[in-house]
Design an enzyme around this catalytic site. Structure first.
Site, PDB file in Angstrom:
ATOM      1  N   ARG A 322       2.204  -9.808 -35.000  1.00 41.31           N
ATOM      2  CA  ARG A 322       3.182  -8.801 -34.526  1.00 41.31           C
ATOM      3  C   ARG A 322       2.510  -7.599 -33.865  1.00 41.31           C
ATOM      4  O   ARG A 322       3.072  -6.514 -33.800  1.00 41.31           O
ATOM      5  CB  ARG A 322       4.071  -8.307 -35.669  1.00 41.31           C
ATOM      6  CG  ARG A 322       4.942  -9.373 -36.245  1.00 41.31           C
ATOM      7  CD  ARG A 322       6.167  -8.780 -36.917  1.00 41.31           C
ATOM      8  NE  ARG A 322       7.017  -9.847 -37.403  1.00 41.31           N
ATOM      9  CZ  ARG A 322       6.846 -10.459 -38.571  1.00 41.31           C
ATOM     10  NH1 ARG A 322       5.877 -10.084 -39.364  1.00 41.31           N
ATOM     11  NH2 ARG A 322       7.662 -11.416 -38.937  1.00 41.31           N
ATOM     12  N   LYS A 344       3.039  -3.721 -18.713  1.00 42.34           N
ATOM     13  CA  LYS A 344       3.689  -5.028 -18.557  1.00 42.34           C
ATOM     14  C   LYS A 344       2.656  -6.100 -18.892  1.00 42.34           C
ATOM     15  O   LYS A 344       1.600  -6.160 -18.254  1.00 42.34           O
ATOM     16  CB  LYS A 344       4.171  -5.219 -17.121  1.00 42.34           C
ATOM     17  CG  LYS A 344       5.427  -4.446 -16.772  1.00 42.34           C
ATOM     18  CD  LYS A 344       5.880  -4.837 -15.369  1.00 42.34           C
ATOM     19  CE  LYS A 344       7.069  -4.041 -14.909  1.00 42.34           C
ATOM     20  NZ  LYS A 344       7.430  -4.335 -13.517  1.00 42.34           N
ATOM     21  N   GLU A 386      -2.546  -2.796  -2.916  1.00 42.34           N
ATOM     22  CA  GLU A 386      -1.871  -1.951  -3.908  1.00 42.34           C
ATOM     23  C   GLU A 386      -2.369  -0.505  -3.812  1.00 42.34           C
ATOM     24  O   GLU A 386      -1.613   0.445  -4.000  1.00 42.34           O
ATOM     25  CB  GLU A 386      -2.079  -2.496  -5.330  1.00 42.34           C
ATOM     26  CG  GLU A 386      -1.561  -3.903  -5.550  1.00 42.34           C
ATOM     27  CD  GLU A 386      -0.027  -4.024  -5.517  1.00 42.34           C
ATOM     28  OE1 GLU A 386       0.679  -3.010  -5.563  1.00 42.34           O
ATOM     29  OE2 GLU A 386       0.467  -5.171  -5.435  1.00 42.34           O
ATOM     30  N   LYS A 425       0.026   5.581 -10.066  1.00 46.32           N
ATOM     31  CA  LYS A 425       0.715   4.561 -10.876  1.00 46.32           C
ATOM     32  C   LYS A 425       1.015   5.129 -12.272  1.00 46.32           C
ATOM     33  O   LYS A 425       2.104   4.923 -12.814  1.00 46.32           O
ATOM     34  CB  LYS A 425      -0.127   3.274 -10.963  1.00 46.32           C
ATOM     35  CG  LYS A 425       0.451   2.286 -11.965  1.00 46.32           C
ATOM     36  CD  LYS A 425       0.808   0.937 -11.419  1.00 46.32           C
ATOM     37  CE  LYS A 425       1.726   0.177 -12.389  1.00 46.32           C
ATOM     38  NZ  LYS A 425       1.628  -1.245 -12.370  1.00 46.32           N
ATOM     39  N   GLU A 435      11.246   0.551 -15.693  1.00 44.16           N
ATOM     40  CA  GLU A 435      11.698   0.284 -14.330  1.00 44.16           C
ATOM     41  C   GLU A 435      13.201   0.464 -14.183  1.00 44.16           C
ATOM     42  O   GLU A 435      13.895  -0.350 -13.573  1.00 44.16           O
ATOM     43  CB  GLU A 435      11.282  -1.132 -13.903  1.00 44.16           C
ATOM     44  CG  GLU A 435      11.204  -1.259 -12.400  1.00 44.16           C
ATOM     45  CD  GLU A 435      10.529  -2.555 -11.937  1.00 44.16           C
ATOM     46  OE1 GLU A 435       9.521  -2.951 -12.522  1.00 44.16           O
ATOM     47  OE2 GLU A 435      11.033  -3.124 -10.966  1.00 44.16           O
ATOM     48  N   ARG A 439      10.137   3.701 -11.084  1.00 40.64           N
ATOM     49  CA  ARG A 439       9.124   2.633 -11.052  1.00 40.64           C
ATOM     50  C   ARG A 439       9.442   1.603  -9.977  1.00 40.64           C
ATOM     51  O   ARG A 439       8.568   0.903  -9.485  1.00 40.64           O
ATOM     52  CB  ARG A 439       9.028   1.976 -12.441  1.00 40.64           C
ATOM     53  CG  ARG A 439       7.818   1.079 -12.590  1.00 40.64           C
ATOM     54  CD  ARG A 439       7.516   0.723 -14.035  1.00 40.64           C
ATOM     55  NE  ARG A 439       6.359  -0.164 -14.088  1.00 40.64           N
ATOM     56  CZ  ARG A 439       5.682  -0.475 -15.187  1.00 40.64           C
ATOM     57  NH1 ARG A 439       6.046   0.039 -16.335  1.00 40.64           N
ATOM     58  NH2 ARG A 439       4.653  -1.279 -15.140  1.00 40.64           N
ATOM     59  N   ASN A 443       7.556  -1.245  -6.022  1.00 44.40           N
ATOM     60  CA  ASN A 443       7.830  -2.565  -5.441  1.00 44.40           C
ATOM     61  C   ASN A 443       7.832  -2.543  -3.911  1.00 44.40           C
ATOM     62  O   ASN A 443       8.283  -3.506  -3.288  1.00 44.40           O
ATOM     63  CB  ASN A 443       9.185  -3.089  -5.939  1.00 44.40           C
ATOM     64  CG  ASN A 443       9.146  -3.407  -7.423  1.00 44.40           C
ATOM     65  OD1 ASN A 443       8.124  -3.855  -7.915  1.00 44.40           O
ATOM     66  ND2 ASN A 443      10.225  -3.157  -8.124  1.00 44.40           N
ATOM     67  N   HIS A 446       7.230  -5.635  -1.860  1.00 41.49           N
ATOM     68  CA  HIS A 446       7.246  -6.759  -2.790  1.00 41.49           C
ATOM     69  C   HIS A 446       8.427  -7.713  -2.577  1.00 41.49           C
ATOM     70  O   HIS A 446       8.347  -8.866  -2.976  1.00 41.49           O
ATOM     71  CB  HIS A 446       7.239  -6.252  -4.235  1.00 41.49           C
ATOM     72  CG  HIS A 446       5.876  -5.800  -4.682  1.00 41.49           C
ATOM     73  ND1 HIS A 446       5.158  -4.848  -3.987  1.00 41.49           N
ATOM     74  CD2 HIS A 446       5.089  -6.164  -5.728  1.00 41.49           C
ATOM     75  CE1 HIS A 446       4.004  -4.638  -4.599  1.00 41.49           C
ATOM     76  NE2 HIS A 446       3.935  -5.423  -5.658  1.00 41.49           N
ATOM     77  N   HIS A 450       6.942 -11.159  -2.496  1.00 38.76           N
ATOM     78  CA  HIS A 450       7.199 -12.172  -3.529  1.00 38.76           C
ATOM     79  C   HIS A 450       7.770 -13.438  -2.920  1.00 38.76           C
ATOM     80  O   HIS A 450       7.432 -14.548  -3.331  1.00 38.76           O
ATOM     81  CB  HIS A 450       8.202 -11.640  -4.557  1.00 38.76           C
ATOM     82  CG  HIS A 450       7.566 -10.756  -5.588  1.00 38.76           C
ATOM     83  ND1 HIS A 450       8.246  -9.760  -6.250  1.00 38.76           N
ATOM     84  CD2 HIS A 450       6.304 -10.730  -6.066  1.00 38.76           C
ATOM     85  CE1 HIS A 450       7.432  -9.160  -7.088  1.00 38.76           C
ATOM     86  NE2 HIS A 450       6.252  -9.723  -6.996  1.00 38.76           N
ATOM     87  N   HIS A 463      -1.572 -12.159  -4.035  1.00 34.10           N
ATOM     88  CA  HIS A 463      -0.456 -11.226  -4.171  1.00 34.10           C
ATOM     89  C   HIS A 463      -0.546 -10.061  -3.159  1.00 34.10           C
ATOM     90  O   HIS A 463       0.407  -9.752  -2.454  1.00 34.10           O
ATOM     91  CB  HIS A 463      -0.453 -10.694  -5.609  1.00 34.10           C
ATOM     92  CG  HIS A 463       0.590  -9.681  -5.895  1.00 34.10           C
ATOM     93  ND1 HIS A 463       1.934  -9.985  -5.899  1.00 34.10           N
ATOM     94  CD2 HIS A 463       0.505  -8.356  -6.172  1.00 34.10           C
ATOM     95  CE1 HIS A 463       2.622  -8.899  -6.179  1.00 34.10           C
ATOM     96  NE2 HIS A 463       1.783  -7.899  -6.352  1.00 34.10           N
TER      97      HIS A 463
END
Ligand SMILES: NC(=O)c1ccc[n+]([C@@H]2O[C@H](COP(=O)([O-])OP(=O)(O)OC[C@H]3O[C@@H](n4cnc5c(N)ncnc54)[C@H](O)[C@@H]3O)[C@@H](O)[C@H]2O)c1
Length: 559
Positions: A322, A344, A386, A425, A435, A439, A443, A446, A450, A463
């Protein structure tokens, strides 16, 4: 908040009074110095007031002076070094554009000692440098609440004044004062990054979320200090270094050595490298290793690798027993400026990338740019996307600095620029961990990016490469909608091209790419939420971009 009011804050010896006069002259404004105002009102020197009445009463007098000047227009105010330490003074200073003149204690002490006019400074009696260091340690987090910081260490007062006027103009163009303030009453600082001497521990930024607060350290050679840094964080158990089979042979040994030198028992666990292994199977192997080693709740993980390792290793640490503590030590540029910051963590699922995961914040992010020397060039360029994106969405001055070095990969991946990018960031994820709002700006590029990755099965484009093409598409949309000037768009594209990133993804089916954009996670109630630029350093979220505008942009970048 009024942009036509500038407050200078910072240590004694940072040159606030001189620089305030110069800035006022350049702008044709008035100039005020709160120490002088207090002295004039009291008829006594600051030193006498401190001796006779004590610091609390002096702060009250300072507050009265600040209250007065903070309601004037077109004024530059030099504040006393301790002025922002009290809440009422911070409220007053917060009525204008606040600039921190950042200087090292050594430099400030030498300036004070060589200037007979500076008078007695009651808080600096004794060893001036040591006292300034103490004051800086105590006040740094308050100074960092400034709207901007200027590193005046090696600037003349004239150069510092020019830089402040430039930052002030930029803030004015950005619409300073119209943005809502954060709950603590302050706008988040937009820091120009500080050179290493001003970041004695290498702390480039702090991420502060409702449940966590941790430093992001950026410093050449810091990998060798990993063990000490873990001790500083109060970590006590065994260390499990999670890495991959490309990074491990290159960088795990110094990490382990440093941990062992600091008295930890350290074990290295290697996973196969690459996105194809960011899955449940690898995760299960990692759990097996950890459980076979009888991992305990006091033990901690060190995720040493690119974004795959920090995502998967962080998820393993966040879920095993946990949750045990973990640190990220990113070794790819993309990992440094993006994947390792913000909490994330997760793995891919056959149904989609990053489909299984959690928000879990590390105890620290430790970035040693020296490890980039072994990163393959294509992956280095991948990270540039980025890095550039952070400037494009929120910091025009970072864009300008990147433009100066864009044709030199080593300079692009320097400690200073990584620190600047990381600070952006960290600032954004601190404000909006989940987000729900700001946030989303991260993107930028993106939505199409993506889609390009998905349509090509995540094999053809890295990416950052796909995001670079996506930023071009987003730029074309913003130009067509009249939000972005052609000149700014051209600057974006020149920067992307100079970094060796692709400008197009030729030959892909337009309809397939458009289909994926409609199922993107940024779609809300059927409408795609586009992140678009209104200028360099100024991104906004837009709904309702007409389909034909999007189609034209996609056709152009896929041609
Ligand atoms: N969590 C987040 O917020 C977030 C954000 C962006 C990306 N990501 C994730 O990050 C991953 C991509 O990260 P990445 O580009 O770092 O990929 P990666 O981890 O696969 O690293 C790229 C390659 O470089 C190698 N490598 C890394 N550092 C090296 C070094 N110093 N020397 C030599 N080789 C080195 C790796 O072994 C790998 O082969 C994706 O899975 C993506 O989903 C996560």
């Amino acid at each position: 908040m009024n942009i036509d009011r500038i407050f200078l804050i910072g240590l004694s010896g940072s040159g606030k009074s001189t620089v305030a006069r110069l800035v006022a002259t350049r702008l044709g404004w008035d100039c005020a110095d709160t120490d002088l105002l207090v002295e004039q009102a009291a008829g006594r020197s600051v030193a006498e007031l401190f001796a006779e009445e004590g610091e609390a009463q002096f702060r009250y007098r300072e507050q009265v002076a600040l209250e007065q000047v903070s309601r004037l227009d077109q004024v530059v105010v030099a504040t006393g070094g301790g002025a922002p330490t009290t809440p009422p003074n911070r409220d007053a200073i917060g009525r204008g554009f606040v600039v921190w003149l950042a200087v090292s204690p050594e430099k400030a002490a030498s300036r004070l000692n060589s200037n007979p006019d500076t008078g007695d400074r009651p808080l600096l009696l004794g060893d001036t440098r040591a006292r300034l260091q103490q004051l800086l340690d105590a006040r740094r987090s308050i100074y960092e609440l400034a709207d901007a910081a200027v590193d005046v260490e090696s600037l003349t007062p004239q150069q510092a004044a020019d830089e402040i006027v430039r930052l002030w103009q930029e803030a004015k163009e950005r619409g300073f004062g119209q943005e809502p303030r954060t709950p603590n009453g302050h706008q988040r600082p937009r820091l120009v990054s500080l050179p290493s001497p001003l970041r004695p521990d290498g702390v480039a930024a702090r991420v502060i979320t409702p449940l966590a607060s941790y430093p992001v350290i950026v410093r050449e050679g810091v990998l060798a200090e990993l063990g000490e840094r873990c001790r500083d964080l109060g970590l006590t158990g065994r260390a499990f270094v999670i890495t991959d089979d490309e990074v491990g042979p290159l960088h795990a040994a110094p990490a382990r050595k440093s941990l062992e030198t600091a008295g930890y028992t350290a074990e290295v666990l290697q996973i196969p490298s690459g996105e194809a292994h960011k899955n449940l199977r690898t995760l299960e192997h990692l759990y097996d290793h950890l459980l076979d080693a009888r991992v305990e709740r006091t033990d901690f993980a060190v995720c040493l690798g690119g974004g795959v390792v920090t995502d998967l290793g962080g998820f393993a640490a966040a879920t095993c027993l946990r949750g045990i503590d973990f640190l990220h030590v990113p070794t790819s540029l993309l990992g440094m400026v993006d994947a390792a910051i913000g909490g994330k963590v997760g793995i891919d699922h056959p149904r989609g990338k990053n489909m299984i995961g959690a928000f879990a914040q590390p105890r620290a992010v430790i970035i040693d740019p020296a490890v980039l020397q072994t990163l393959p060039e294509r992956h280095l360029r991948n990270g540039f996307a980025e890095l550039i994106k952070h400037g494009l969405i929120l910091d025009a001055s970072l864009v300008a600095r990147l433009e100066q070095v864009a044709d030199t990969p080593a300079a692009m991946a320097s400690e200073e620029l990584i620190a600047a990018s990381v600070a952006i960031k960290a600032e954004v994820v601190s404000e909006d961990e989940r987000e729900a709002g700001r946030r989303t700006l991260l993107n930028y590029g993106h939505t199409i990016g993506h889609a390009i990755e998905a349509v090509t099965g995540y094999t053809e484009y890295l990416h950052g490469e796909a995001v670079a093409v996506g930023m071009r598409a987003a730029g074309l949309i913003a130009v067509e909608l009249g939000m972005l000037t052609r000149d700014d768009f051209d600057r974006q594209q020149e920067l992307i091209a100079a970094c060796g990133l692709p400008l197009r993804a030729p030959g892909l089916p337009v309809d397939a790419v458009l289909d994926v954009t409609r199922s993107d996670k940024k779609v809300r109630q059927g409408a795609i939420r586009w992140v678009l630029l209104e200028g360099l350093g100024n991104a906004v979220v837009c709904d309702g971009v007409p389909d034909d505008v999007v189609r034209r942009a996609v056709e152009t970048v896929l041609a």
